[in-house]
Design a protein around this motif. Structure first.
Motif, mmCIF file in Angstrom:
data_model
loop_
_atom_site.group_PDB
_atom_site.id
_atom_site.type_symbol
_atom_site.label_atom_id
_atom_site.label_comp_id
_atom_site.label_asym_id
_atom_site.label_seq_id
_atom_site.Cartn_x
_atom_site.Cartn_y
_atom_site.Cartn_z
ATOM 1 N N ARG A 69 2.157 -0.697 12.078
ATOM 2 C CA ARG A 69 1.482 -0.634 10.785
ATOM 3 C C ARG A 69 1.904 0.599 9.995
ATOM 4 N NH1 ARG A 69 -4.289 -2.415 13.501
ATOM 5 N NH2 ARG A 69 -3.971 -4.676 13.330
ATOM 6 N N LEU A 70 2.036 1.730 10.689
ATOM 7 C CA LEU A 70 2.516 2.933 10.020
ATOM 8 C C LEU A 70 3.953 2.745 9.531
ATOM 9 C CD1 LEU A 70 1.077 5.729 12.357
ATOM 10 C CD2 LEU A 70 0.319 5.135 10.039
ATOM 11 N N LEU A 71 4.747 2.022 10.310
ATOM 12 C CA LEU A 71 6.107 1.711 9.880
ATOM 13 C C LEU A 71 6.085 0.899 8.589
ATOM 14 C CD1 LEU A 71 9.191 1.556 10.287
ATOM 15 C CD2 LEU A 71 8.810 -0.475 11.708
ATOM 16 N N GLY A 72 5.151 -0.045 8.504
ATOM 17 C CA GLY A 72 5.045 -0.856 7.287
ATOM 18 C C GLY A 72 4.702 0.000 6.077
ATOM 19 N N ILE A 73 3.761 0.927 6.236
ATOM 20 C CA ILE A 73 3.400 1.820 5.126
ATOM 21 C C ILE A 73 4.584 2.721 4.773
ATOM 22 C CG2 ILE A 73 1.880 3.705 4.424
ATOM 23 C CD1 ILE A 73 -0.283 2.465 6.223
ATOM 24 N N GLY A 74 5.247 3.252 5.817
ATOM 25 C CA GLY A 74 6.391 4.120 5.579
ATOM 26 C C GLY A 74 7.529 3.399 4.873
ATOM 27 N N ALA A 75 7.780 2.133 5.243
ATOM 28 C CA ALA A 75 8.835 1.361 4.587
ATOM 29 C C ALA A 75 8.500 1.155 3.115
ATOM 30 C CB ALA A 75 8.999 0.008 5.292
ATOM 31 N N GLY A 76 7.224 0.889 2.817
ATOM 32 C CA GLY A 76 6.819 0.737 1.422
ATOM 33 C C GLY A 76 7.001 2.022 0.639
ATOM 34 N N MET A 77 6.701 3.169 1.275
ATOM 35 C CA MET A 77 6.875 4.462 0.612
ATOM 36 C C MET A 77 8.345 4.723 0.291
ATOM 37 S SD MET A 77 4.110 6.779 2.751
ATOM 38 C CE MET A 77 4.200 8.201 1.659
ATOM 39 N N LEU A 78 9.231 4.336 1.205
ATOM 40 C CA LEU A 78 10.662 4.501 0.938
ATOM 41 C C LEU A 78 11.129 3.563 -0.177
ATOM 42 C CD1 LEU A 78 12.251 4.923 4.490
ATOM 43 C CD2 LEU A 78 11.714 6.672 2.802
ATOM 44 N N GLY A 79 10.500 2.386 -0.274
ATOM 45 C CA GLY A 79 10.839 1.483 -1.371
ATOM 46 C C GLY A 79 10.517 2.097 -2.724
ATOM 47 N N ALA A 80 9.351 2.771 -2.823
ATOM 48 C CA ALA A 80 8.997 3.454 -4.069
ATOM 49 C C ALA A 80 9.903 4.650 -4.319
ATOM 50 C CB ALA A 80 7.533 3.899 -4.020
ATOM 51 N N ALA A 81 10.258 5.375 -3.245
ATOM 52 C CA ALA A 81 11.171 6.512 -3.389
ATOM 53 C C ALA A 81 12.522 6.052 -3.897
ATOM 54 C CB ALA A 81 11.321 7.228 -2.047
ATOM 55 N N PHE A 130 0.833 -1.200 0.000
ATOM 56 C CA PHE A 130 0.000 0.000 0.000
ATOM 57 C C PHE A 130 0.874 1.259 0.000
ATOM 58 C CE2 PHE A 130 -2.047 3.342 2.595
ATOM 59 C CZ PHE A 130 -3.098 3.659 1.727
ATOM 60 N N GLY A 131 1.924 1.252 0.823
ATOM 61 C CA GLY A 131 2.835 2.384 0.863
ATOM 62 C C GLY A 131 3.527 2.615 -0.468
ATOM 63 N N GLN A 132 3.917 1.532 -1.141
ATOM 64 C CA GLN A 132 4.574 1.668 -2.440
ATOM 65 C C GLN A 132 3.634 2.275 -3.483
ATOM 66 O OE1 GLN A 132 6.292 -2.555 -2.427
ATOM 67 N NE2 GLN A 132 7.793 -1.433 -3.631
ATOM 68 N N ILE A 133 2.403 1.773 -3.520
ATOM 69 C CA ILE A 133 1.429 2.288 -4.495
ATOM 70 C C ILE A 133 1.128 3.759 -4.219
ATOM 71 C CG2 ILE A 133 -0.947 2.096 -5.319
ATOM 72 C CD1 ILE A 133 -0.746 -0.931 -4.760
ATOM 73 N N LEU A 134 0.900 4.100 -2.944
ATOM 74 C CA LEU A 134 0.598 5.482 -2.567
ATOM 75 C C LEU A 134 1.746 6.416 -2.946
ATOM 76 C CD1 LEU A 134 -1.143 7.594 -1.086
ATOM 77 C CD2 LEU A 134 -0.031 6.866 1.052
ATOM 78 N N MET A 135 2.968 6.033 -2.583
ATOM 79 C CA MET A 135 4.122 6.881 -2.867
ATOM 80 C C MET A 135 4.368 6.993 -4.367
ATOM 81 S SD MET A 135 6.236 8.800 -1.321
ATOM 82 C CE MET A 135 7.896 9.451 -1.178
ATOM 83 N N GLY A 136 4.151 5.901 -5.099
ATOM 84 C CA GLY A 136 4.325 5.949 -6.546
ATOM 85 C C GLY A 136 3.404 6.963 -7.196
ATOM 86 N N LEU A 137 2.147 7.009 -6.751
ATOM 87 C CA LEU A 137 1.197 7.976 -7.298
ATOM 88 C C LEU A 137 1.575 9.411 -6.911
ATOM 89 C CD1 LEU A 137 -2.186 6.104 -6.677
ATOM 90 C CD2 LEU A 137 -0.997 6.414 -8.852
ATOM 91 N N LEU A 138 2.032 9.601 -5.669
ATOM 92 C CA LEU A 138 2.436 10.936 -5.221
ATOM 93 C C LEU A 138 3.646 11.437 -6.004
ATOM 94 C CD1 LEU A 138 2.040 10.562 -1.340
ATOM 95 C CD2 LEU A 138 0.618 11.942 -2.858
ATOM 96 N N ILE A 139 4.621 10.565 -6.197
ATOM 97 C CA ILE A 139 5.826 10.949 -6.938
ATOM 98 C C ILE A 139 5.469 11.340 -8.365
ATOM 99 C CG2 ILE A 139 7.983 10.067 -7.923
ATOM 100 C CD1 ILE A 139 8.301 8.404 -5.362
ATOM 101 N N ASP A 140 4.625 10.544 -8.995
ATOM 102 C CA ASP A 140 4.223 10.851 -10.375
ATOM 103 C C ASP A 140 3.424 12.143 -10.458
ATOM 104 O OD1 ASP A 140 5.495 8.680 -11.367
ATOM 105 O OD2 ASP A 140 3.714 7.480 -11.778
ATOM 106 N N ASN A 141 2.524 12.365 -9.498
ATOM 107 C CA ASN A 141 1.657 13.539 -9.553
ATOM 108 C C ASN A 141 2.428 14.846 -9.325
ATOM 109 O OD1 ASN A 141 -1.253 14.611 -9.560
ATOM 110 N ND2 ASN A 141 -0.475 15.417 -7.629
ATOM 111 N N PHE A 142 3.351 14.825 -8.363
ATOM 112 C CA PHE A 142 4.063 16.056 -8.005
ATOM 113 C C PHE A 142 5.458 16.154 -8.629
ATOM 114 C CE2 PHE A 142 1.067 15.379 -4.439
ATOM 115 C CZ PHE A 142 0.377 16.583 -4.512
#
Length: 306
Positions: A164-176, A94-106
């Motif tokens: 759980r927030l750590l899990g989302i945050g780790a996924g976001m860093l993976g996309a970053a 979920f974190g990866q998908i969310l961060m991927g969309l944010l990176i693309d949008n901004f």
């Protein structure tokens, strides 16, 4: 890429059994990957590294891809005993998908801008729904009887939500990491150089972690059979995965690259479970899991069409 990274997970899990420490297994994997990429880079580009003036000309975050990769890997190791296998898979995705969309949008990390649309959002939700069906629904069906007989559970504690927030945050860093390495490849004008630097930084980070934790350096034989040769090649697979990300992100964008790789990862994991590859326990694929994978493919198609 997604399929082979599923193989790497099984390979590194086997390596962890022999070396005793997940951090030492990760260090070996990153070191092998760095060596592999160094050889390939020298053969093709005839150089490693880069001119020092890039440190002053480029933003500091450009060199953090390897660190983010280690955080993502370590996060999964820490999450599993706290949240279980299902949430450990779903929350980082979920974190990866969310961060991927944010990176693309901004256009963060100088990524190619792909504005968020309803269609792209719907596609991302479909991919996440497919992951939930493939992992969570299948797991729930297997444990339904036990769940009905169990006593009611209490509300999740605040500490559990922090994990759980750590899990989302780790996924976001993976996309970053994917976006950063993609831009690093453009700056260096070499996907190979970027992949090598990312792996090299990750290996140095893990070396420091292992020294601080004083991880065991003893090699054991956990079964009656000799340790398999293939437990040492996980780093090569990881190196090819990072190299593929460096190449694809500037072409497809971070969001689409992330979700396509996630579909491959789920598909590869199902193949490993179904056939029991790499000494893993055999768990035949169910119809529910196949439906979930097809839902993910539909989500990728929506994002691509947007």
């Amino acid at each position: 890429m997604g399929v082979v990274i599923g193989l790497q997970t099984s390979i590194n899990s086997r390596l962890r059994q022999s070396v005793g420490s997940p951090f030492m297994a990760s260090l070996i994997s990153f070191t092998v990957g760095s060596g592999f990429l160094a050889v390939i880079t020298l053969l093709i580009d005839h150089r490693l590294f880069f001119t020092p003036h890039l440190f002053s000309q480029q933003p500091a975050w450009l060199w953090l891809g390897g660190v983010f990769g280690v955080v993502y890997l370590t996060g999964n190791i820490l999450l599993f005993p706290k949240l279980g296998s299902v949430q450990t898979v779903i929350l980082p995705m979920f974190g990866q998908i969310l961060m991927g969309l944010l990176i693309d949008n901004f256009g963060w990390f100088h990524a190619k801008v792909s504005p968020f649309t309803t269609v792209r959002g719907g596609g991302a939700l479909l991919v996440l729904l497919g992951v939930i069906v493939t992992v969570a629904l299948s797991d729930w069906l297997l444990k339904r009887r036990a769940a009905l007989d169990a006593a009611p559970t209490t509300t999740a504690s605040a500490s559990l939500w922090l994990w759980r927030l750590l899990g989302i945050g780790a996924g976001m860093l993976g996309a970053a990491q994917s976006a950063i390495n993609g831009h690093l490849g453009l700056v260096l004008r070499s996907s190979l150089d970027a992949a090598f630097i990312s792996f090299f930084v990750g290996a140095l980070t893990l070396l420091v972690i292992n020294l601080l934790l004083r991880s065991s350096r003893q090699l054991t034989q956990p079964t009656d059979r000799p340790n398999p040769w293939w437990m040492w090649v996980g780093g090569v697979i990881g190196a090819l995965f990072v190299l593929g990300n460096v190449y694809l992100v500037p072409i497809l964008g971070t969001g689409l690259t992330v979700v396509i790789v996630l579909v491959g990862l789920m598909g590869g994991s199902l193949l490993i479970d179904n056939f029991g590859w790499l000494e893993s326990q055999r768990n035949p694929v169910t119809l529910v899991q196949i439906v979930g994978l097809l839902i993910m493919v539909g989500g990728v198609a929506l994002i691509h069409l947007a």
